[in-house]
Design an enzyme around this catalytic site. Structure first.
Site, PDB file in Angstrom:
ATOM      1  N   HIS A  48      10.828  -9.359  10.487  1.00  0.00           N
ATOM      2  CA  HIS A  48      11.751  -8.216  10.529  1.00  0.00           C
ATOM      3  C   HIS A  48      12.957  -8.525   9.627  1.00  0.00           C
ATOM      4  O   HIS A  48      14.091  -8.511  10.077  1.00  0.00           O
ATOM      5  CB  HIS A  48      12.231  -7.952  11.956  1.00  0.00           C
ATOM      6  CG  HIS A  48      11.249  -7.213  12.806  1.00  0.00           C
ATOM      7  ND1 HIS A  48      11.511  -6.811  14.094  1.00  0.00           N
ATOM      8  CD2 HIS A  48       9.993  -6.778  12.555  1.00  0.00           C
ATOM      9  CE1 HIS A  48      10.466  -6.175  14.589  1.00  0.00           C
ATOM     10  NE2 HIS A  48       9.526  -6.148  13.673  1.00  0.00           N
TER      11      HIS A  48
ATOM     12  N   ALA B 278       0.863  -1.184   0.000  1.00  0.00           N
ATOM     13  CA  ALA B 278       0.000   0.000   0.000  1.00  0.00           C
ATOM     14  C   ALA B 278       0.893   1.226   0.000  1.00  0.00           C
ATOM     15  O   ALA B 278       2.104   1.117   0.258  1.00  0.00           O
ATOM     16  CB  ALA B 278      -0.873   0.027   1.255  1.00  0.00           C
TER      17      ALA B 278
ATOM     18  N   HIS C 143      12.757  -2.128  16.794  1.00  0.00           N
ATOM     19  CA  HIS C 143      11.856  -2.538  15.718  1.00  0.00           C
ATOM     20  C   HIS C 143      12.314  -1.747  14.504  1.00  0.00           C
ATOM     21  O   HIS C 143      12.942  -0.707  14.628  1.00  0.00           O
ATOM     22  CB  HIS C 143      10.418  -2.268  16.111  1.00  0.00           C
ATOM     23  CG  HIS C 143       9.930  -3.230  17.148  1.00  0.00           C
ATOM     24  ND1 HIS C 143       8.797  -3.981  16.996  1.00  0.00           N
ATOM     25  CD2 HIS C 143      10.463  -3.584  18.336  1.00  0.00           C
ATOM     26  CE1 HIS C 143       8.645  -4.758  18.052  1.00  0.00           C
ATOM     27  NE2 HIS C 143       9.645  -4.529  18.891  1.00  0.00           N
TER      28      HIS C 143
HETATM   29  C1  FAD Z   1       3.497  -7.864  10.571  1.00  0.00           C
HETATM   30  C2  FAD Z   1       4.610  -6.879  10.770  1.00  0.00           C
HETATM   31  C3  FAD Z   1       4.698  -6.169  11.966  1.00  0.00           C
HETATM   32  C4  FAD Z   1       5.721  -5.234  12.148  1.00  0.00           C
HETATM   33  N1  FAD Z   1       5.737  -4.498  13.296  1.00  0.00           N
HETATM   34  C5  FAD Z   1       6.612  -3.479  13.409  1.00  0.00           C
HETATM   35  C6  FAD Z   1       6.529  -2.596  14.510  1.00  0.00           C
HETATM   36  O1  FAD Z   1       5.677  -2.745  15.390  1.00  0.00           O
HETATM   37  N2  FAD Z   1       7.406  -1.568  14.576  1.00  0.00           N
HETATM   38  C7  FAD Z   1       8.358  -1.378  13.611  1.00  0.00           C
HETATM   39  O2  FAD Z   1       9.138  -0.435  13.715  1.00  0.00           O
HETATM   40  N3  FAD Z   1       8.470  -2.224  12.569  1.00  0.00           N
HETATM   41  C8  FAD Z   1       7.596  -3.243  12.426  1.00  0.00           C
HETATM   42  N4  FAD Z   1       7.654  -4.039  11.326  1.00  0.00           N
HETATM   43  C9  FAD Z   1       8.709  -3.814  10.327  1.00  0.00           C
HETATM   44  C10 FAD Z   1       8.590  -2.534   9.507  1.00  0.00           C
HETATM   45  O3  FAD Z   1       7.263  -2.158   9.273  1.00  0.00           O
HETATM   46  C11 FAD Z   1       9.334  -2.721   8.186  1.00  0.00           C
HETATM   47  O4  FAD Z   1      10.622  -3.170   8.479  1.00  0.00           O
HETATM   48  C12 FAD Z   1       9.447  -1.446   7.385  1.00  0.00           C
HETATM   49  O5  FAD Z   1       8.182  -0.986   6.995  1.00  0.00           O
HETATM   50  C13 FAD Z   1      10.317  -1.690   6.156  1.00  0.00           C
HETATM   51  O6  FAD Z   1      10.359  -0.534   5.387  1.00  0.00           O
HETATM   52  P1  FAD Z   1      10.842  -0.577   3.880  1.00  0.00           P
HETATM   53  O7  FAD Z   1      10.746   0.813   3.379  1.00  0.00           O
HETATM   54  O8  FAD Z   1      12.143  -1.265   3.852  1.00  0.00           O
HETATM   55  O9  FAD Z   1       9.827  -1.534   3.094  1.00  0.00           O
HETATM   56  P2  FAD Z   1       8.249  -1.657   3.104  1.00  0.00           P
HETATM   57  O10 FAD Z   1       7.647  -0.874   4.202  1.00  0.00           O
HETATM   58  O11 FAD Z   1       7.931  -3.091   3.038  1.00  0.00           O
HETATM   59  O12 FAD Z   1       7.807  -0.939   1.733  1.00  0.00           O
HETATM   60  C14 FAD Z   1       8.067  -1.487   0.478  1.00  0.00           C
HETATM   61  C15 FAD Z   1       6.982  -1.055  -0.502  1.00  0.00           C
HETATM   62  O13 FAD Z   1       7.391  -1.401  -1.819  1.00  0.00           O
HETATM   63  C16 FAD Z   1       6.297  -1.895  -2.536  1.00  0.00           C
HETATM   64  N5  FAD Z   1       6.806  -2.758  -3.600  1.00  0.00           N
HETATM   65  C17 FAD Z   1       7.483  -3.923  -3.475  1.00  0.00           C
HETATM   66  N6  FAD Z   1       7.836  -4.398  -4.680  1.00  0.00           N
HETATM   67  C18 FAD Z   1       7.385  -3.511  -5.587  1.00  0.00           C
HETATM   68  C19 FAD Z   1       7.446  -3.453  -7.012  1.00  0.00           C
HETATM   69  N7  FAD Z   1       8.085  -4.393  -7.724  1.00  0.00           N
HETATM   70  N8  FAD Z   1       6.853  -2.412  -7.646  1.00  0.00           N
HETATM   71  C20 FAD Z   1       6.219  -1.444  -6.927  1.00  0.00           C
HETATM   72  N9  FAD Z   1       6.134  -1.457  -5.583  1.00  0.00           N
HETATM   73  C21 FAD Z   1       6.708  -2.473  -4.919  1.00  0.00           C
HETATM   74  C22 FAD Z   1       5.477  -2.635  -1.495  1.00  0.00           C
HETATM   75  O14 FAD Z   1       4.148  -2.804  -1.927  1.00  0.00           O
HETATM   76  C23 FAD Z   1       5.635  -1.720  -0.289  1.00  0.00           C
HETATM   77  O15 FAD Z   1       4.621  -0.754  -0.265  1.00  0.00           O
HETATM   78  C24 FAD Z   1       6.684  -5.023  11.121  1.00  0.00           C
HETATM   79  C25 FAD Z   1       6.607  -5.757   9.946  1.00  0.00           C
HETATM   80  C26 FAD Z   1       5.583  -6.668   9.752  1.00  0.00           C
HETATM   81  C27 FAD Z   1       5.516  -7.430   8.463  1.00  0.00           C
END
Ligand code: FAD
Length: 583
Positions: free
Chosen positions: A518, A90, A561
């Site tokens: 994580h 999202a 986290h």
């Molecule tokens: C169930 C759960 C609970 C968690 N609880 C916590 C918590 O309480 N506190 C905390 O700090 N962290 C928590 N985390 C971890 C944290 O939310 C994530 O580590 C963090 O959001 C990662 O950020 P990011 O920017 O690396 O990737 P993400 O937030 O995963 O964002 C990646 C985005 O890229 C998009 N994407 C992927 N591939 C493509 C593509 N090919 N084309 C277009 N779009 C694409 C995805 O749809 C997504 O929107 C939790 C994770 C999970 C799964």
């Protein structure tokens, strides 16, 4: 109106990393930025916005349209079980479904990133980003009575990311009971775990807008507030990036140049969104390595069998995956608990192992070479060398098992709920290493996610040592007065006095644990010599203008986290992109 298809920067993924970068770069109205996001807006999706009032209401967005709902590969060391693996899909990424816990990391852990070839990356320098981004909303009197404490010096107050304590914090004296029990057992109490000293028993703030009682996801913090005023920032929703497009230059032996990203829109049309300056991949720890692999950047042993031509050889992409196992001990309680619990004990190796620490440390050190060999055997061929893997493990072991280490190795959540006290807990820093690799030339298919939990027996010993400590908490006053019996695992499954070496712990743990989702380090930011995928500014080695900026570039797992540190890491890399363009 006609949507432009050429931008200065193209960012793939709108999680915390992607949206921080997009926000910072588009602050200059002359700079055009595209964000490509496979998911939709979740602005008014109640599964996203609503704050849970009870622990049983946690996770409303899981397995709905905002979740990729992946499954892991069968886990060799867990009776071949396949585990659910959540990741947000999202605008806002995984922050639209996560637990909202706001906990940064231990200072020594971030300082150690510098030792892995990332000059200038340490707690003090990351702090600028941590504090500038945060808009902390201090607890009110009722929240304080229920256990919320904080220190001014541990927070920023003027940033875009609202944080604060849940308005539904469990009362009924629970936190005081927990704190007194923790102190009776000799553990520290911590008035604020967000200043780089995490150890002890504490309450945590959340990424919420307390004034509106709403989830503060990445889009609410960094996109919606600027969306209308920035026509130079364009978000492509329901659009999936399938590969990075490179400049055609058959005779070049130097760095490859990206010119854009090929995407598939929701109406199934394929097109290229062009990026004239940079392509920035922020698709998260699962999809960033996959997108690189589909673009021909990766380990030839993985790409060749799928017919993907290797454009830049990067043997370690997708390897080095570090995730955590999660399991819960559950007791019944005569009290009917209400409210949302945000109580945690963060314990170090010495807290966990006590007098056993010197012995287990010696055992681990003697086995580093064996561990490295086991990891290598599970990797794709030609990923890394035994020597490098040993070096990385030793670096981690030094941080955790030094007798004076302050680095939390265990996280124990205390969740009173109705007539139960549920205690999920996890080994924060497993030594096992997994991988994420594509298994098909079709970029729309998810990669194989293989955390290899419990690959190394030491990781289940740590998990068992935590379990033993949890039982001790329940056997100690005043907490002992609030419980009647253990229903999970129960003494039939694991005898009451089983030590952490008792095989019944390992069996229960491997049969029952899930993943903590994580995942980090699948495109690690490290020196090239150590097998790093990106340099200290997130640039992919061997490319001129491709960066990866998200949790996948964490050089190591952390005890916090992840989201707080993903935001901060992206903010820091945005600083360096901006500094370059100003030069
Ligand atoms: C169930 C759960 C609970 C968690 N609880 C916590 C918590 O309480 N506190 C905390 O700090 N962290 C928590 N985390 C971890 C944290 O939310 C994530 O580590 C963090 O959001 C990662 O950020 P990011 O920017 O690396 O990737 P993400 O937030 O995963 O964002 C990646 C985005 O890229 C998009 N994407 C992927 N591939 C493509 C593509 N090919 N084309 C277009 N779009 C694409 C995805 O749809 C997504 O929107 C939790 C994770 C999970 C799964």
């Amino acid at each position: 109106t006609c949507t432009p298809k050429t931008f200065d920067y193209v960012i793939v993924g709108s999680g915390p990393a992607g949206l921080v970068i997009a926000n910072r770069l588009s602050a200059d109205p002359k700079v055009t930025v595209a964000v490509i996001e496979a998911g939709d807006s979740a602005y008014s999706n109640p599964n996203v916005t609503t704050l849970p009032k009870l622990i049983t209401e946690y996770g409303a967005g899981l397995d709905t349209s905002v979740d990729w709902s992946y499954s892991s590969a069968p886990q060799t060391y867990m009776f071949n079980r396949t585990l659910p693996y959540h990741a947000g899909k999202a605008l806002g990424g995984t922050t639209t479904i996560n637990g909202m816990t706001f906990l940064r990391a231990e200072k020594a852990q971030i300082d150690a990133w510098e030792e892995l070839g990332n000059q200038g990356w340490n707690w003090d320098s990351l702090w600028d980003s941590y504090s500038a981004q945060e808009g902390f909303q201090p607890p009110n009197e009722e929240q304080r009575r229920n256990g919320a404490t904080y220190e001014d010096a541990a927070h920023g107050f003027n940033g875009d990311l609202s944080t604060g304590f849940t308005p539904y914090l469990v009362g009924q004296g629970f936190f005081n009971t927990l704190k007194e029990t923790s102190e009776a057992l000799g553990y520290l109490s911590n008035s604020d775990a967000n200043d780089g000293s995490m150890r002890g028993t504490t309450t945590w703030p959340m990424t919420i807008d307390a004034s509106k009682s709403i989830r503060e996801d990445a889009a609410r913090a960094f996109y919606y507030p600027v969306a209308e005023s920035r026509p130079n920032l364009h978000v492509f929703l329901n659009t999936t990036a399938t590969r990075i497009v490179f400049e055609e230059n058959e005779c070049s032996t130097s760095e490859v140049v990206a010119t854009g990203v090929e995407v598939i829109s929701s109406d199934n049309t394929t097109e290229t969104i062009r990026g004239t300056r940079e392509v920035i991949i922020s698709a998260g720890s699962i999809r960033s390595p996959a997108l690189l692999e589909h673009s021909g950047i990766g380990n030839q042993a993985v790409l060749e069998p799928l017919g993907i031509k290797t454009v830049v050889s990067h043997p370690t992409i997708g390897s080095n995956l570090q995730d955590q196992p999660n399991i819960a001990i559950v007791y019944t309680s005569p009290t009917n608990w209400t409210g949302y619990p945000t109580f945690v004990s963060l314990l170090t190796a010495s807290d966990l192992f006590g007098d056993d620490l010197p012995g287990i440390t010696e055992e681990i050190r003697a086995n580093i070479s064996v561990y490295a060999g086991a990891i290598l055997a599970d990797y794709a061929p030609h990923t890394t060398t035994l020597e490098i893997q040993e070096k990385l493990l030793k670096h981690q072991v030094d941080l955790i098992f030094d007798a004076n280490s302050t680095v939390p190795l265990a996280e124990i959540l205390w969740a009173p709920a109705g007539n139960l006290i549920i205690v999920p807990f996890w080994n924060l820093l497993p030594l096992s290493r997994g991988s994420i690799h594509v298994t098909s030339p079709d970029p729309l298919l998810p990669p194989s996610i293989n955390p290899q939990l419990f690959q190394l027996p030491i990781d289940s010993f740590v998990q068992a040592a935590i379990a033993v400590r949890v039982r001790e908490f329940f056997a100690t006053g005043p907490l002992s007065e609030h419980v009647t019996s253990e229903i999970s695992p129960g003494i039939e499954a694991v005898p009451q006095n089983a030590s952490w070496r008792d095989p019944s712990w390992a069996t229960w743990i491997k049969k029952t644990s899930g993943t903590n989702t994580h995942p980090v380090s699948t495109c690690a930011m490290m020196s090239k010599e150590l097998g790093g995928v990106v340099d200290k500014e997130g640039k992919v080695y061997g490319t001129k203008n491709v960066r990866v900026v998200d949790a996948s570039i964490f050089p190591t797992q952390i005890s916090g986290h992840l989201s707080a540190s993903v935001y901060a890491l992206a903010g820091r890399i945005a600083d360096s992109i901006l500094a370059k363009t100003e030069r």
